[in-house]
Design a protein around this motif. Structure first.
Motif, PDB file in Angstrom:
ATOM      1  N   GLY A  66      47.931  11.805 -20.964  1.00  0.00           N
ATOM      2  CA  GLY A  66      48.999  11.772 -19.976  1.00  0.00           C
ATOM      3  C   GLY A  66      49.684  10.416 -19.933  1.00  0.00           C
ATOM      4  O   GLY A  66      49.514   9.572 -20.819  1.00  0.00           O
ATOM      5  N   GLU A  67      50.461  10.190 -18.871  1.00  0.00           N
ATOM      6  CA  GLU A  67      51.217   8.951 -18.736  1.00  0.00           C
ATOM      7  C   GLU A  67      50.309   7.727 -18.648  1.00  0.00           C
ATOM      8  O   GLU A  67      50.653   6.633 -19.107  1.00  0.00           O
ATOM      9  CB  GLU A  67      52.103   9.018 -17.481  1.00  0.00           C
ATOM     10  CG  GLU A  67      52.972   7.788 -17.279  1.00  0.00           C
ATOM     11  CD  GLU A  67      53.801   7.865 -16.009  1.00  0.00           C
ATOM     12  OE1 GLU A  67      54.400   6.844 -15.641  1.00  0.00           O
ATOM     13  OE2 GLU A  67      53.853   8.938 -15.384  1.00  0.00           O
TER      14      GLU A  67
ATOM     15  N   ASP B   8      46.263  14.612 -14.202  1.00  0.00           N
ATOM     16  CA  ASP B   8      46.067  15.053 -15.575  1.00  0.00           C
ATOM     17  C   ASP B   8      44.740  15.783 -15.733  1.00  0.00           C
ATOM     18  O   ASP B   8      43.796  15.574 -14.963  1.00  0.00           O
ATOM     19  CB  ASP B   8      46.077  13.850 -16.531  1.00  0.00           C
ATOM     20  CG  ASP B   8      47.431  13.158 -16.574  1.00  0.00           C
ATOM     21  OD1 ASP B   8      48.434  13.852 -16.776  1.00  0.00           O
ATOM     22  OD2 ASP B   8      47.468  11.929 -16.386  1.00  0.00           O
TER      23      ASP B   8
END
Length: 337
Positions: A273-274, A315
């Motif tokens: 994820g980010e 996430d």
């Protein structure tokens, strides 16, 4: 290794699978800062009651090779209950406030009234805020200038109140009214105002502030109400107190479901994820929304920047708990003859 079905008597664990892994199966294990994790482990391992954990706590003191300590004395255990992993973030808010009401400081942070401690379920949020039941009783710890930030302080469960003279009041969880938490974000989606992927803490705050009538009503959709206590023994440079009544550490402490993960245990977190994470953390906190074997909340620190980062984390991934070797293998069920 093969997965096993736990046969423990607890209903929460009756359909849970357990798999013992090797450290080579932990993605990114060799690259982590194991010494940082050891220091955080030492902060709470002194509170363990079980002899095997106490032995490990003693062994963790004064060692030179933290990675070797974890690899020699623990085994990674993947515990799953059928639900996918979900990892979110939380933080310690910092709000502007005053010791007495006046000017913009009109919204009280309350201590828990004695009668609320003696019942399973007390008044709802709406009743507490509108009935006057809290007034004139000296239950106010401080007064805040923003009711939206005060609402989110209750969701986080702890925070710091920045006073006009530069000093701070640190507050921690002091109890609740017994009503289940109802998500404001979910309600906005249900009403068709936002889609699920659009909702974040900042989006909710902005919507409430843009809607001076409907906004407060939206917050009262959540019947749950959290009370606070003043935390005097934690210095400002340390993190807030977690569920073990010890300071938690930015990006090394994680909130878990203690039905599956013992408080104080090391846990290995893997997610993309980010904000990708491959990190050894310590389970030092809990949360009302943290339920399940693969559910965790990562502590991001104090203040607005930490809050923004925490709000972006949502996430899937996996969490592996590190258990003392004998305990890990003792968790396996007896073979069926």
């Amino acid at each position: 290794m093969a997965a096993f079905i736990l046969m423990a008597g607890s209903a929460a664990m009756s359909e849970t699978t357990l798999k013992i892994l090797s450290f080579e199966e932990l993605d990114g294990w060799a690259e982590d800062d194991h010494e940082a994790a050891r220091q955080v482990f030492l902060n709470t391992c002194i509170d363990f009651d079980e002899p095997d954990w106490q032995v490990l706590c003693g062994a963790a003191t004064g060692i030179k090779d933290a990675r070797n300590f974890f690899e020699l004395l623990f085994r990674p255990v993947l515990i799953e209950d059928g639900a996918p992993g979900l990892f979110t973030g939380y933080f310690e808010p910092e709000l502007d406030g005053a010791r007495r009401p006046g000017g913009p400081y009109r919204y009280p942070v309350y201590k828990m009234p004695p009668e609320a401690r003696n019942v399973t379920r007390w008044l709802t949020r709406r009743e507490i805020e509108t009935s006057g039941v809290m007034s004139g009783r000296g239950l106010e710890i401080a007064w805040i200038d923003d009711p939206v930030e005060l609402f989110f302080l209750q969701i986080q469960g702890s925070g710091r109140i920045r006073l006009q003279d530069g000093s701070h009041i640190r507050v921690g969880y002091g109890g609740a009214n017994g009503h289940p938490y109802r998500s404001i974000g979910v309600e906005l989606v249900r009403r068709g105002i936002y889609s699920a992927h659009q909702v974040s803490a900042q989006v909710i705050k902005n919507w409430v502030r843009r809607n001076p009538t409907d906004g407060p009503e939206l917050l009262r959709h959540n019947d749950s109400f959290v009370f606070f206590r003043t935390v005097n023994r934690v210095s400002p440079e340390k993190g807030p107190l977690g569920a073990m009544n010890r300071s938690i550490t930015t990006m090394r402490s994680v909130a878990v479901d203690p039905k599956f993960t013992p408080l104080g245990a090391p846990v290995w977190l893997e997610k993309d994820g980010e904000i990708p994470l491959r990190r050894l953390m310590i389970a030092q906190d809990t949360g009302s929304a943290i339920k399940g074997a693969q559910r965790a909340d990562v502590f991001f620190g104090t203040g607005e920047e930490a809050g923004r980062a925490a709000g972006r984390l949502k996430d899937e991934g996996r969490m592996i708990v590190l258990f003392p070797i004998q305990r890990a293998y003792a968790m396996l069920p007896e073979p069926v003859l």
